[in-house]
Motif scaffolding. Structure first.
Motif, PDB file in Angstrom:
ATOM      1  N   UNK A  12      -4.212   1.804  -8.329  1.00 29.15           N
ATOM      2  CA  UNK A  12      -5.115   2.952  -8.315  1.00 29.15           C
ATOM      3  C   UNK A  12      -4.977   3.871  -7.133  1.00 29.15           C
ATOM      4  N   UNK A  13      -4.094   3.540  -6.175  1.00 31.35           N
ATOM      5  CA  UNK A  13      -3.893   4.368  -4.984  1.00 31.35           C
ATOM      6  C   UNK A  13      -2.526   5.039  -5.070  1.00 31.35           C
ATOM      7  N   UNK A  14      -2.494   6.352  -4.771  1.00 28.92           N
ATOM      8  CA  UNK A  14      -1.227   7.078  -4.815  1.00 28.92           C
ATOM      9  C   UNK A  14      -0.275   6.536  -3.761  1.00 28.92           C
ATOM     10  N   UNK A  15       0.986   6.455  -4.111  1.00 31.47           N
ATOM     11  CA  UNK A  15       2.022   6.066  -3.158  1.00 31.47           C
ATOM     12  C   UNK A  15       2.868   7.293  -2.854  1.00 31.47           C
ATOM     13  N   UNK A  16       3.615   7.210  -1.780  1.00 29.11           N
ATOM     14  CA  UNK A  16       4.391   8.366  -1.325  1.00 29.11           C
ATOM     15  C   UNK A  16       5.703   8.485  -2.101  1.00 29.11           C
ATOM     16  N   UNK A  17       5.591   8.523  -3.430  1.00 29.75           N
ATOM     17  CA  UNK A  17       6.779   8.640  -4.262  1.00 29.75           C
ATOM     18  C   UNK A  17       6.483   9.574  -5.441  1.00 29.75           C
ATOM     19  N   UNK A  18       7.296  10.596  -5.573  1.00 29.48           N
ATOM     20  CA  UNK A  18       7.189  11.501  -6.716  1.00 29.48           C
ATOM     21  C   UNK A  18       8.499  11.479  -7.490  1.00 29.48           C
ATOM     22  N   UNK A  19       8.437  11.991  -8.709  1.00 28.88           N
ATOM     23  CA  UNK A  19       9.633  11.994  -9.531  1.00 28.88           C
ATOM     24  C   UNK A  19       9.649  10.820 -10.487  1.00 28.88           C
ATOM     25  N   UNK A  20      10.670  10.729 -11.301  1.00 33.04           N
ATOM     26  CA  UNK A  20      10.679   9.711 -12.359  1.00 33.04           C
ATOM     27  C   UNK A  20      10.972   8.289 -11.883  1.00 33.04           C
ATOM     28  N   UNK A  21      11.500   8.108 -10.648  1.00 35.12           N
ATOM     29  CA  UNK A  21      11.917   6.779 -10.196  1.00 35.12           C
ATOM     30  C   UNK A  21      11.018   6.244  -9.095  1.00 35.12           C
ATOM     31  N   UNK A  22      10.674   4.963  -9.221  1.00 34.90           N
ATOM     32  CA  UNK A  22      10.020   4.219  -8.145  1.00 34.90           C
ATOM     33  C   UNK A  22      10.857   2.963  -7.911  1.00 34.90           C
ATOM     34  N   UNK A  23      11.383   2.813  -6.687  1.00 29.42           N
ATOM     35  CA  UNK A  23      12.258   1.688  -6.372  1.00 29.42           C
ATOM     36  C   UNK A  23      11.575   0.755  -5.375  1.00 29.42           C
ATOM     37  N   UNK A  24      11.629  -0.552  -5.665  1.00 27.62           N
ATOM     38  CA  UNK A  24      11.108  -1.586  -4.778  1.00 27.62           C
ATOM     39  C   UNK A  24      12.223  -2.576  -4.491  1.00 27.62           C
ATOM     40  N   UNK A  25      12.406  -2.910  -3.227  1.00 27.27           N
ATOM     41  CA  UNK A  25      13.505  -3.783  -2.834  1.00 27.27           C
ATOM     42  C   UNK A  25      12.957  -5.110  -2.331  1.00 27.27           C
ATOM     43  N   UNK A  26      13.610  -6.206  -2.755  1.00 33.59           N
ATOM     44  CA  UNK A  26      13.276  -7.562  -2.320  1.00 33.59           C
ATOM     45  C   UNK A  26      11.765  -7.794  -2.379  1.00 33.59           C
ATOM     46  N   UNK A  27      11.229  -7.700  -3.573  1.00 30.86           N
ATOM     47  CA  UNK A  27       9.772  -7.725  -3.751  1.00 30.86           C
ATOM     48  C   UNK A  27       9.201  -9.103  -3.428  1.00 30.86           C
ATOM     49  N   UNK A  28       7.948  -9.070  -3.031  1.00 31.74           N
ATOM     50  CA  UNK A  28       7.223 -10.307  -2.730  1.00 31.74           C
ATOM     51  C   UNK A  28       6.087 -10.474  -3.732  1.00 31.74           C
ATOM     52  N   UNK A  29       5.496 -11.650  -3.683  1.00 33.81           N
ATOM     53  CA  UNK A  29       4.471 -11.985  -4.673  1.00 33.81           C
ATOM     54  C   UNK A  29       3.260 -11.074  -4.574  1.00 33.81           C
ATOM     55  N   UNK A  30       2.943 -10.612  -3.356  1.00 36.13           N
ATOM     56  CA  UNK A  30       1.764  -9.768  -3.194  1.00 36.13           C
ATOM     57  C   UNK A  30       1.991  -8.333  -3.693  1.00 36.13           C
ATOM     58  N   UNK A  31       3.181  -8.068  -4.193  1.00 36.42           N
ATOM     59  CA  UNK A  31       3.433  -6.746  -4.783  1.00 36.42           C
ATOM     60  C   UNK A  31       3.198  -6.747  -6.296  1.00 36.42           C
ATOM     61  N   UNK A  32       2.682  -7.844  -6.805  1.00 36.14           N
ATOM     62  CA  UNK A  32       2.272  -7.878  -8.207  1.00 36.14           C
ATOM     63  C   UNK A  32       1.075  -6.951  -8.405  1.00 36.14           C
ATOM     64  N   UNK A  33       0.904  -6.476  -9.627  1.00 32.71           N
ATOM     65  CA  UNK A  33      -0.249  -5.642  -9.912  1.00 32.71           C
ATOM     66  C   UNK A  33       0.084  -4.467 -10.806  1.00 32.71           C
ATOM     67  N   UNK A  34      -0.893  -3.584 -11.025  1.00 29.08           N
ATOM     68  CA  UNK A  34      -0.691  -2.431 -11.912  1.00 29.08           C
ATOM     69  C   UNK A  34       0.011  -1.267 -11.203  1.00 29.08           C
ATOM     70  N   UNK A  35       1.061  -0.786 -11.817  1.00 25.91           N
ATOM     71  CA  UNK A  35       1.775   0.400 -11.334  1.00 25.91           C
ATOM     72  C   UNK A  35       1.569   1.518 -12.356  1.00 25.91           C
ATOM     73  N   UNK A  36       1.177   2.670 -11.879  1.00 22.54           N
ATOM     74  CA  UNK A  36       0.865   3.795 -12.770  1.00 22.54           C
ATOM     75  C   UNK A  36       1.768   4.985 -12.481  1.00 22.54           C
TER      76      UNK A  36
END
Length: 328
Positions: free
Chosen positions: A259-283
Motif C-alpha cells: 500500500x506504500x508507493x515505492x521509488x519505481x515507475x514504469x512497467x518493470x519492478x526488479x528485486x534482487x536476492x529477495x528475503x522472506x520479509x519481502x513477501x506481501x502484496x505488490x501493486x
C-alpha cells in the motif's frame, strides 16, 4: 356492291392486323445502356426493317423525322442526332444526363411503333472524405464522416473499415443516401482506416483513408513475475515484475508495496536476492492523463526457504527435540 364492301373491309382489317403485328414484333436495341456522358448511342430496330418514313421522340419531345432520304432534326438535338433513312436507326452523339428517357420510334410505311428506356450516367470521380475531428474519447465521442464526389450521377456508397464492409447497426448510422457515416460512442476498435467506395453502373472511385485517434483505458491490467504465472519464490531469488495495461496514450505506471508507493515507475519492478520479509502484496498503478482514468492491479508474492533448506533445519532440530523430551 356488298362483295366490294366486304373486300375493302378485309383489306383494312389485314392492314391493321399487319400494323399491330409489326409493332409487337419490332424491338429497339441500344448499342449501350446505360451510356456514359459524352459517349455515342445507337438505337437500332430488331429485326431490321426498311423504313420509308418515320420519327423519333424522347418522351413527348420530337427529335427528328424523315421521309425517303430527307431528314429534319429538331433544334433540341441539332448536331447531336441523325437517322439511318433506310433502317430507321437513331444515333445520338455527345450524350448528356438529360438525354435519359424513353425513346419512341414510329413509322407509317411500314406501320410500327416501338420504344426503349435509356439511361445516361456521369462517371464517378474524386471521392473524398470529410470529418469534423479525428481525436476522440472512447464511449464519450461520436465519429462523423461524410463522403462526396466531384462528379457522378446515380451514385451508391459503400463504406469499408480495413477490409470489412460497414453496415448499419446499434452504434452505426448511415444517412444521406449512405453518404454520411456516424459511429456513436466510439470504442478503441473504431480507429479505422475508413474508406468510402462510390460507384454507379459505369464507373467507381475509392477515397483515401481516414483514421481516428481514440483515447481509452487504462484497463485489462496484468502482472507477470519472471515471465511466469506463479507467485511463490525462494529466498535469494531475483524477481522481475512486469506490469501491462491497455491504454491510449500509454498509461503512466507506478509501483507500490503493501500500500506504500515505492521509488519505481514504469512497467518493470526488479528485486534482487529477495528475503522472506519481502513477501506481501505488490501493486501496479496505471494512470491515463488524457482520459483522466486510473486502474490498479495487485499480486501477492510469497518468499520462503527452499524445500531442502526446510528439510535440513528439521533434521538439525530433531535431536534437540528428542533430548528435550528425554530430560523432561
Amino acid at each position: 356492291m356488298d362483295k366490294k364492301r366486304e373486300g375493302t373491309l378485309a383489306i383494312v382489317l389485314l392492314a391493321l392486323i399487319h400494323g399491330v403485328l409489326a409493332s409487337g414484333a419490332v424491338e429497339v436495341q441500344p448499342s449501350i445502356n446505360p451510356a456514359v456522358v459524352g459517349g455515342t448511342v445507337t438505337l437500332s430496330l430488331s429485326p431490321s426493317a426498311t423504313l420509308n418514313s418515320g420519327s423519333w421522340a424522347v418522351g413527348e419531345s420530337l427529335i427528328l423525322t424523315w421521309l425517303g432520304d430527307q431528314q429534319a432534326v429538331f433544334p433540341s438535338h441539332t448536331g447531336r442526332a441523325s437517322v439511318n433513312v433506310l433502317t430507321g436507326a437513331l444515333t445520338l452523339i455527345s450524350v448528356k444526363v438529360a438525354d435519359s428517357g424513353v425513346y419512341i420510334v414510329q413509322s407509317t410505311n411500314p406501320q410500327l411503333k416501338a420504344n426503349v428506356s435509356i439511361t445516361v450516367l456521369e462517371p464517378v470521380s474524386n471521392a473524398t472524405l470529410r470529418t469534423t475531428q479525428t481525436n476522440l474519447m472512447e464511449f464519450n465521442s461520436s465519429a462523423v464522416i461524410t463522403c462526396s464526389v466531384s462528379s457522378g450521377s446515380s451514385v451508391s456508397f459503400l463504406w469499408m473499415n480495413h477490409s470489412s464492409e460497414v453496415t448499419a447497426m446499434d452504434r452505426v448510422q448511415l444517412t444521406d443516401g449512405n453518404s454520411t457515416l456516424t459511429i456513436v460512442n466510439v470504442t478503441r476498435y473504431d480507429q479505422g482506416p475508413f474508406r468510402c467506395h462510390v460507384f454507379n453502373p459505369v464507373s467507381n472511385a475509392t477515397s483515401d483513408p481516414v483514421n481516428f485517434t481514440i483515447s481509452y483505458g487504462p484497463d485489462n491490467m496484468a502482472i507477470t513475475v519472471n515471465g511466469q504465472n506463479t507467485t511463490s519464490f525462494t529466498i535469494g531469488s531475483n524477481l522481475t515484475m512486469l506490469c501491462s495495461a491497455q491504454s491510449n496514450p500509454p498509461a503512466q505506471l507506478q509501483w507500490a508495496y503493501r500500500g506504500e508507493l515505492v521509488n519505481t515507475t514504469g512497467p518493470l519492478l526488479e528485486l534482487f536476492s529477495v528475503s522472506e520479509d519481502q513477501s506481501g502484496p505488490y501493486s501496479c498503478l496505471a494512470f491515463n492523463n488524457r482520459t483522466d482514468m486510473n486502474s490498479t492491479i495487485t499480486t501477492h508474492i510469497m518468499i520462503a526457504k527452499s524445500g531442502s533448506e526446510q528439510q535440513a533445519v528439521s533434521v538439525w532440530l530433531l535431536p534437540l527435540l528428542l533430548l528435550f523430551g528425554f530430560l523432561f
